[in-house]
Design an enzyme around this catalytic site. Structure first.
Site, PDB file in Angstrom:
ATOM      1  N   TRP A 158       0.748  -1.237  -0.277  1.00 22.22           N
ATOM      2  CA  TRP A 158      -0.005  -0.306   0.029  1.00 22.22           C
ATOM      3  C   TRP A 158       0.937   0.919  -0.260  1.00 22.22           C
ATOM      4  CZ3 TRP A 158      -4.146   0.099  -2.045  1.00 22.22           C
ATOM      5  CH2 TRP A 158      -5.227  -1.168  -1.663  1.00 22.22           C
ATOM      6  N   ASP A 212      -0.687   6.268   7.109  1.00 21.08           N
ATOM      7  CA  ASP A 212      -2.264   5.867   6.453  1.00 21.08           C
ATOM      8  C   ASP A 212      -2.534   4.568   7.438  1.00 21.08           C
ATOM      9  OD1 ASP A 212      -4.001   4.266   4.809  1.00 21.08           O
ATOM     10  OD2 ASP A 212      -2.322   3.510   3.198  1.00 21.08           O
ATOM     11  N   LYS A 239     -11.959  -1.774   6.741  1.00 19.77           N
ATOM     12  CA  LYS A 239     -11.732  -3.069   7.612  1.00 19.77           C
ATOM     13  C   LYS A 239     -11.997  -2.499   9.003  1.00 19.77           C
ATOM     14  CE  LYS A 239      -8.680  -2.925   3.862  1.00 19.77           C
ATOM     15  NZ  LYS A 239      -7.704  -2.909   3.147  1.00 19.77           N
TER      16      LYS A 239
HETATM   17  C1  LIG Z   1      -7.052  -1.199   1.924  1.00 15.63           C
HETATM   18  C2  LIG Z   1      -6.447  -0.682   2.023  1.00 15.63           C
HETATM   19  C3  LIG Z   1      -6.450   0.855   1.496  1.00 15.63           C
HETATM   20  C4  LIG Z   1      -7.474   1.296  -0.246  1.00 15.63           C
HETATM   21  O1  LIG Z   1      -8.388   1.765   0.267  1.00 15.63           O
HETATM   22  P1  LIG Z   1      -9.364   1.166  -0.777  1.00 15.63           P
HETATM   23  O2  LIG Z   1     -10.766   1.745   0.117  1.00 15.63           O
HETATM   24  O3  LIG Z   1      -9.992   0.391  -1.364  1.00 15.63           O
HETATM   25  O4  LIG Z   1      -9.079   2.635  -1.609  1.00 15.63           O
HETATM   26  C5  LIG Z   1      -5.115   2.089   1.700  1.00 15.63           C
HETATM   27  N1  LIG Z   1      -4.073   1.379   2.223  1.00 15.63           N
HETATM   28  C6  LIG Z   1      -4.087   0.527   3.186  1.00 15.63           C
HETATM   29  C7  LIG Z   1      -2.937   0.416   4.210  1.00 15.63           C
HETATM   30  C8  LIG Z   1      -5.687  -0.278   2.919  1.00 15.63           C
HETATM   31  O5  LIG Z   1      -4.879  -1.502   3.837  1.00 15.63           O
END
Ligand SMILES: *Cc1c(COP(=O)(O)O)cnc(C)c1O
Length: 352
Positions: free
Chosen positions: A90, A163, A187
């Site tokens: 990511w 993030d 998540k």
């Molecule tokens: C799932 C995830 C993303 C992307 O999320 P989307 O909503 O699909 O754009 C970005 N960063 C991390 C760490 C993730 O786990």
């Protein structure tokens, strides 16, 4: 997964929310009732994460990737530079998006994962020794795909942008150490499509790139995250998850359960010759446990038998292969225990 009590409550009030005689999906986002919901959600997330008053909490569209772009557009300006630490898939994607928007010259990167002997280990750089004037430092404390988590707090001379899509509210953190925290909701918070942004007030003064209004933090602040129609149902469910988290005793209590879940699973993997994890113990994610069958020819059988036992979503990301158990906040300890007993039985049955 989402907490079952939250799903049940949503089901019960799907057609008649809050005595309105209609669904929460059908009312105006500007109605007094929905505004009250958003205010409660704001108060609850502030309480859960202990967010200081000089931070704004924004509910935006576009998930995690939306913020890969929004961060660049809002904080970098035409001549600023940023440093991106790369510890997995990511953070690499965040770099790609940043370079696309700002160009290579404005984005510096630093790989912080050492893979000697096939074991991934995070080696944090001495950031204060880097003599550069960065607008911000971006990193991903939990790499969802790779199963790598950074538990150490970074010591950064520049505002930290994190993030936290896959580990927000999984354990206590000190928000004041960060300039900006963002997370796609799906998540640990609620359904997809929503992103949470926690941003310190002074970062809103940074020079911006020209950008779409719906990604503009200043407009989002000015309009209480309602510059355009927000994802109201996702917001409602997130608000219910916050209430559920508070009822569990808050983030500190949930963190204890998360620790136990992770210890249970890693402990079993380490004790069993049949499986292996390839992350240094200090960097093993509490949310995403990656593991491999030593005999990978059994992968298909593992997934099929797991599914038959009611255990789903165990296939690792295609970029890394193997298996991955995502054990977010809503996953109870019993779920992890069920996985461990299945893995034990599978190993007994198939061991040569
Ligand atoms: C799932 C995830 C993303 C992307 O999320 P989307 O909503 O699909 O754009 C970005 N960063 C991390 C760490 C993730 O786990």
């Amino acid at each position: 997964m989402l907490p079952q009590p939250v799903m049940q409550k949503a089901q019960e009030e799907l057609l008649d929310w809050n005595g309105q005689g209609v669904s929460v999906m059908e009312i105006s986002h500007r109605s007094k009732e929905f505004i009250a919901l958003t205010q409660q959600a704001d108060a609850d997330i502030r309480e859960l994460m202990n967010i200081p008053s000089n931070y704004h909490v924004l509910f935006m569209h576009g998930g995690g990737r939306g913020q890969f772009a929004a961060v660049v557009n809002n904080l970098l300006g035409n001549n600023g530079k940023a440093l991106y630490l790369v510890d997995g898939s990511w953070s690499s994607s965040a770099v790609e998006e940043a370079k696309k928007l700002a160009g290579d010259a404005q984005i510096d990167t630093l790989n912080i994962v050492d893979k000697t002997d096939g074991i991934s280990r995070v080696v944090l750089p001495e950031l204060s020794e880097i003599k550069q004037d960065y607008r911000y430092l971006h990193y991903c404390p939990n790499e969802t795909v790779d199963g790598i988590e950074i538990f150490d707090e970074l010591d950064s001379p520049w505002p930290i942008v994190a993030d936290m899509s896959s580990n927000i509210m999984s354990r206590e953190i000190e928000v004041s150490r960060y300039g900006l925290i963002y997370a796609g909701a799906q998540k640990n918070i609620g359904p997809s499509g929503l992103s949470i942004v926690i941003v310190r007030d002074d970062l809103l003064q940074y020079p911006q790139l020209t950008q779409a209004s719906i990604m503009d933090y200043r407009l989002a602040v000015k309009h209480d995250s309602m510059f355009n129609t927000p994802p109201t149902f996702a917001w409602y469910l997130a608000a219910e998850v916050f209430k559920w988290l508070k009822a569990q005793g808050g983030v500190a209590e949930v963190a204890k359960i998360n620790e136990r879940k992770a210890e249970t699973l890693y402990g079993f993997i380490d004790s069993c010759d049949f499986y292996e994890n390839r992350v240094a113990s200090a960097n093993r994610s509490n949310m995403n446990v990656t593991f491999y069958l030593k005999d990978e020819s059994l992968n298909e059988a593992f997934l099929a038998e797991a599914k038959a036992a009611g255990l789903v979503a165990l296939k690792g990301h295609r970029s890394v292969g193997g298996m991955r158990a995502s054990i977010y906040n809503a996953m109870p300890l019993a779920g992890v225990e069920a996985l461990v007993s299945f893995m034990k039985a599978f190993a007994d049955k198939h061991a040569a």
